[in-house]
Design a protein around this motif. Structure first.
Motif, PDB file in Angstrom:
ATOM      1  N   PHE A 180       0.838  -1.191   0.000  1.00 48.74           N
ATOM      2  CA  PHE A 180       0.000   0.000   0.000  1.00 48.74           C
ATOM      3  C   PHE A 180       0.878   1.247   0.000  1.00 48.74           C
ATOM      4  N   ARG A 181       0.399   2.286  -0.658  1.00 46.30           N
ATOM      5  CA  ARG A 181       0.980   3.612  -0.512  1.00 46.30           C
ATOM      6  C   ARG A 181       0.394   4.238   0.748  1.00 46.30           C
ATOM      7  N   LYS A 182       1.233   4.594   1.704  1.00 51.16           N
ATOM      8  CA  LYS A 182       0.760   5.236   2.933  1.00 51.16           C
ATOM      9  C   LYS A 182       0.800   6.753   2.747  1.00 51.16           C
ATOM     10  N   ASN A 183      -0.140   7.465   3.399  1.00 54.27           N
ATOM     11  CA  ASN A 183      -0.228   8.899   3.176  1.00 54.27           C
ATOM     12  C   ASN A 183       0.462   9.735   4.245  1.00 54.27           C
ATOM     13  N   GLY A 184       0.937   9.076   5.327  1.00 51.65           N
ATOM     14  CA  GLY A 184       1.647   9.813   6.359  1.00 51.65           C
ATOM     15  C   GLY A 184       0.766  10.648   7.253  1.00 51.65           C
ATOM     16  N   GLY A 185      -0.532  10.404   7.213  1.00 51.13           N
ATOM     17  CA  GLY A 185      -1.468  11.165   8.030  1.00 51.13           C
ATOM     18  C   GLY A 185      -1.824  10.446   9.317  1.00 51.13           C
ATOM     19  N   PRO A 186      -2.925  10.835   9.952  1.00 50.97           N
ATOM     20  CA  PRO A 186      -3.367  10.161  11.175  1.00 50.97           C
ATOM     21  C   PRO A 186      -3.736   8.706  10.892  1.00 50.97           C
ATOM     22  N   VAL A 187      -3.710   7.907  11.923  1.00 51.67           N
ATOM     23  CA  VAL A 187      -3.908   6.471  11.751  1.00 51.67           C
ATOM     24  C   VAL A 187      -5.259   6.146  11.109  1.00 51.67           C
ATOM     25  N   TRP A 188      -6.265   6.982  11.319  1.00 49.04           N
ATOM     26  CA  TRP A 188      -7.606   6.678  10.812  1.00 49.04           C
ATOM     27  C   TRP A 188      -7.695   6.773   9.299  1.00 49.04           C
ATOM     28  N   THR A 189      -6.772   7.460   8.663  1.00 47.84           N
ATOM     29  CA  THR A 189      -6.825   7.621   7.214  1.00 47.84           C
ATOM     30  C   THR A 189      -5.817   6.762   6.471  1.00 47.84           C
ATOM     31  N   GLU A 190      -4.958   6.050   7.182  1.00 50.79           N
ATOM     32  CA  GLU A 190      -3.976   5.190   6.528  1.00 50.79           C
ATOM     33  C   GLU A 190      -4.627   3.903   6.027  1.00 50.79           C
ATOM     34  N   LYS A 191      -4.123   3.403   4.910  1.00 56.91           N
ATOM     35  CA  LYS A 191      -4.575   2.103   4.422  1.00 56.91           C
ATOM     36  C   LYS A 191      -3.900   1.011   5.239  1.00 56.91           C
ATOM     37  N   PRO A 192      -4.643  -0.046   5.613  1.00 56.74           N
ATOM     38  CA  PRO A 192      -4.091  -1.049   6.532  1.00 56.74           C
ATOM     39  C   PRO A 192      -3.351  -2.179   5.821  1.00 56.74           C
ATOM     40  N   GLY A 193      -2.048  -2.266   6.061  1.00 59.11           N
ATOM     41  CA  GLY A 193      -1.311  -3.378   5.484  1.00 59.11           C
ATOM     42  C   GLY A 193       0.182  -3.122   5.417  1.00 59.11           C
ATOM     43  N   VAL A 194       0.952  -4.206   5.436  1.00 66.74           N
ATOM     44  CA  VAL A 194       2.409  -4.133   5.350  1.00 66.74           C
ATOM     45  C   VAL A 194       2.903  -5.215   4.403  1.00 66.74           C
ATOM     46  N   VAL A 195       4.211  -5.179   4.096  1.00 70.23           N
ATOM     47  CA  VAL A 195       4.813  -6.186   3.216  1.00 70.23           C
ATOM     48  C   VAL A 195       5.853  -6.996   3.986  1.00 70.23           C
ATOM     49  N   SER A 196       5.934  -8.300   3.672  1.00 67.59           N
ATOM     50  CA  SER A 196       6.937  -9.133   4.368  1.00 67.59           C
ATOM     51  C   SER A 196       7.289 -10.423   3.642  1.00 67.59           C
ATOM     52  N   PHE A 197       6.962 -10.549   2.335  1.00 68.60           N
ATOM     53  CA  PHE A 197       7.360 -11.741   1.579  1.00 68.60           C
ATOM     54  C   PHE A 197       8.828 -12.109   1.796  1.00 68.60           C
ATOM     55  N   ALA A 198       9.705 -11.117   1.674  1.00 69.60           N
ATOM     56  CA  ALA A 198      11.145 -11.388   1.668  1.00 69.60           C
ATOM     57  C   ALA A 198      11.700 -11.729   3.037  1.00 69.60           C
ATOM     58  N   TRP A 199      10.899 -11.512   4.105  1.00 68.00           N
ATOM     59  CA  TRP A 199      11.459 -11.629   5.457  1.00 68.00           C
ATOM     60  C   TRP A 199      10.722 -12.604   6.355  1.00 68.00           C
ATOM     61  N   GLU A 200       9.630 -13.212   5.881  1.00 66.87           N
ATOM     62  CA  GLU A 200       8.920 -14.165   6.751  1.00 66.87           C
ATOM     63  C   GLU A 200       9.850 -15.287   7.206  1.00 66.87           C
ATOM     64  N   LEU A 201      10.544 -15.905   6.255  1.00 66.04           N
ATOM     65  CA  LEU A 201      11.417 -17.024   6.612  1.00 66.04           C
ATOM     66  C   LEU A 201      12.586 -16.577   7.489  1.00 66.04           C
ATOM     67  N   PRO A 202      13.324 -15.513   7.144  1.00 70.35           N
ATOM     68  CA  PRO A 202      14.382 -15.053   8.053  1.00 70.35           C
ATOM     69  C   PRO A 202      13.870 -14.678   9.442  1.00 70.35           C
ATOM     70  N   LEU A 203      12.707 -14.048   9.523  1.00 71.20           N
ATOM     71  CA  LEU A 203      12.143 -13.708  10.829  1.00 71.20           C
ATOM     72  C   LEU A 203      11.888 -14.957  11.655  1.00 71.20           C
ATOM     73  N   MET A 204      11.334 -15.994  11.014  1.00 71.70           N
ATOM     74  CA  MET A 204      11.033 -17.216  11.754  1.00 71.70           C
ATOM     75  C   MET A 204      12.299 -17.997  12.092  1.00 71.70           C
ATOM     76  N   LEU A 205      13.280 -17.997  11.198  1.00 75.43           N
ATOM     77  CA  LEU A 205      14.549 -18.648  11.525  1.00 75.43           C
ATOM     78  C   LEU A 205      15.207 -17.964  12.713  1.00 75.43           C
ATOM     79  N   HIS A 206      15.150 -16.640  12.749  1.00 74.26           N
ATOM     80  CA  HIS A 206      15.773 -15.887  13.839  1.00 74.26           C
ATOM     81  C   HIS A 206      15.001 -16.039  15.146  1.00 74.26           C
ATOM     82  N   PHE A 207      13.710 -15.696  15.118  1.00 74.33           N
ATOM     83  CA  PHE A 207      12.950 -15.620  16.366  1.00 74.33           C
ATOM     84  C   PHE A 207      12.374 -16.959  16.807  1.00 74.33           C
ATOM     85  N   ALA A 208      11.971 -17.813  15.860  1.00 72.79           N
ATOM     86  CA  ALA A 208      11.372 -19.100  16.235  1.00 72.79           C
ATOM     87  C   ALA A 208      12.435 -20.165  16.459  1.00 72.79           C
ATOM     88  N   VAL A 209      13.324 -20.347  15.469  1.00 75.13           N
ATOM     89  CA  VAL A 209      14.304 -21.434  15.539  1.00 75.13           C
ATOM     90  C   VAL A 209      15.483 -21.059  16.432  1.00 75.13           C
TER      91      VAL A 209
END
Length: 460
Positions: A318-347
């Motif tokens: 999503f393109r975020k507008n930098g405004g108050p939380v009520w007007t931001e579109k909800p969502g983030v990206v993490s395709f590239a980091w799901e596996l590294p995050l789980m290897l680090h924090f889970a394993v």
């Protein structure tokens, strides 16, 4: 027999356990697994040096082509997924203005012309008319997975229509009759969310925590309980997406003990981030919201004790507008980091076994959505969707494309994919980071039954 590729001297791990040895690949599929000395001749041999080889990650939950052009997202985001060891993604797609069969045909063709990796679809119930389309959808697309949304008020920033209970129940009645039918639900009590949001806005607060506190955890727990009851009555498998409530996995476990088919999914951001982290602001708005440390730790309990069934990213640029939380579109990206995050924090930090991780991010999603064992396992005949992992490699998270919101920029993680294969073809190699992604080689995995059966027959 000559094969295309052998990965030797590897620690081979999937949901069923691990062994040391080699894996041989021909025509895009695994043809042999065993001791190094038992392998046939090969066109190419990769010495893993004792590193881990696992099934490629299957991400059962993402959204592409929502804010950016679909073709562009299918190129940039699937390339990022390949860098993260992801070999199959399933998109929650919405046809807002027409029937799903022509929508599927168009989106499939455009996806196969752009995607680096394999992909498939779930379809959203966004109008009552969609319920009447289900039989045609199943026959002509092979899609048997349907999503109902909650918690989105009329006029919301991304145009989602929340499902009343009648839509959810009717979808479950129909899906229960399908061989692979499942209904996924975004669980939040829509009416309560609307009321509590108005009350919070009236206070004048615009911070990230205000958004979280306007959607307290009990609105999610109540909806999960209601959907479990619907599943129990209809006999339809229930898939609870992006769970943030620590009590959700416990509720699902109790339901499974009495025979209800319910699976809990959670996401990396709910396991690693809270709404009270000082470096996060309104751009970290997600739906459902990031919560507090108590909920985060409760989700880890469900991850480690088997109550959570799958991991999904809910990746959406999503393109975020930098405004108050009520007007931001909800969502983030993490395709590239799901596996590294789980290897680090889970394993590495919490001691989760690699087999359990593979169950969460490969085998269980494949089983849930009718792709197993062709996807999600290290077994002879399966697609050679593989990721080679260096458990000791430390790297810093960098958001290369800049599309969407990354919550991990600058984090140092230990454990990274260094090679990704999709149906036997290298789609990411850390030794060649500047190589052009292989756009247009991905295949759609949700297909009509006749095509599905032909693929399975070809696989032997």
């Amino acid at each position: 027999m000559n094969v295309d590729l052998i990965i030797r001297n590897a620690r081979l791990v999937d949901h069923s356990g691990e062994q040391h040895g080699s894996i041989a690949i021909a025509n895009g599929r695994i043809v042999a697994i065993g001791a190094d000395e038992t392998m046939p001749d090969a066109e190419r041999v990769i010495d893993a040096g004792g590193k881990v080889v696992m099934p490629g990650v299957i991400d059962p939950h993402c959204h592409l082509g929502v804010d950016y052009d679909y073709d562009e997202d299918m190129r940039t985001e699937t390339a990022a997924a390949a860098r993260g060891g992801v070999t199959t993604i399933l998109l929650f797609a919405r046809s807002m203005n027409g029937p799903y069969v022509p929508f599927y045909r168009e989106r499939r063709a455009r996806g196969e012309a752009a995607s680096v990796i394999d992909f498939g679809f779930h379809f959203g119930i966004q109008r009552e008319e969609h319920l009447d389309e289900i039989d045609d959808i199943v026959e002509h697309t092979g899609v048997q997975s349907f999503k109902c949304h909650m918690g989105y008020e009329p006029g919301n920033s991304i145009g989602i229509n929340s499902s009343p209970d009648s839509w959810v129940f009717a979808a479950m009645q129909k899906a229960a009759k399908l061989p692979r039918g499942v209904v996924s639900v975004h669980c939040e009590n829509t009416d309560l969310v609307g009321l509590l949001k108005k009350q919070m806005i009236a206070t004048g607060r615009e911070d990230l925590a205000a958004y979280t506190e306007s959607r307290p955890v009990y609105v999610e727990e109540e909806a999960i309980a209601r959907m479990i009851r619907f599943s129990e009555v209809t006999g339809c498998p229930l898939y609870v997406v992006h769970t943030t409530a620590a009590n959700g996995p416990r509720m699902a476990a109790e339901a499974r003990n009495r025979g209800v088919d319910v699976t809990i999914e959670t996401c990396p951001h709910y396991l690693t981030r809270t709404a009270y982290d000082e470096d996060l602001g309104p751009t970290a708005r997600i739906s459902p919201p990031l919560r507090d440390r108590e909920q985060l730790e409760g989700l880890w309990e469900g991850m480690l004790n088997g109550q959570i069934g799958t991991l999904g990213t809910d990746h959406v640029p999503f393109r975020k507008n930098g405004g108050p939380v009520w007007t931001e579109k909800p969502g983030v990206v993490s395709f590239a980091w799901e596996l590294p995050l789980m290897l680090h924090f889970a394993v590495n930090e919490r001691g989760m076994s690699l087999s359990r991780l593979s169950e969460l991010n490969a085998a269980n999603p494949a089983k849930q959505f009718g792709l197993f064992p062709q996807k999600g396992s290290l077994s002879v005949g399966a697609d050679a969707d593989l990721v080679l992992i260096d458990l000791d490699l430390e790297q810093e998270v960098t958001h290369e494309s800049g599309k969407g919101t990354c919550l991990y920029e600058g984090w140092k993680l230990r454990g990274w994919p260094v090679l990704t294969l999709s149906r036997g073809e290298v789609v990411f190699d850390a030794d060649e980071p500047a190589s052009e992604p292989k756009y247009g080689r991905g295949q759609c995995v949700t297909v009509p039954d006749a095509e599905r059966e032909a693929r399975l027959a070809a696989a032997g």
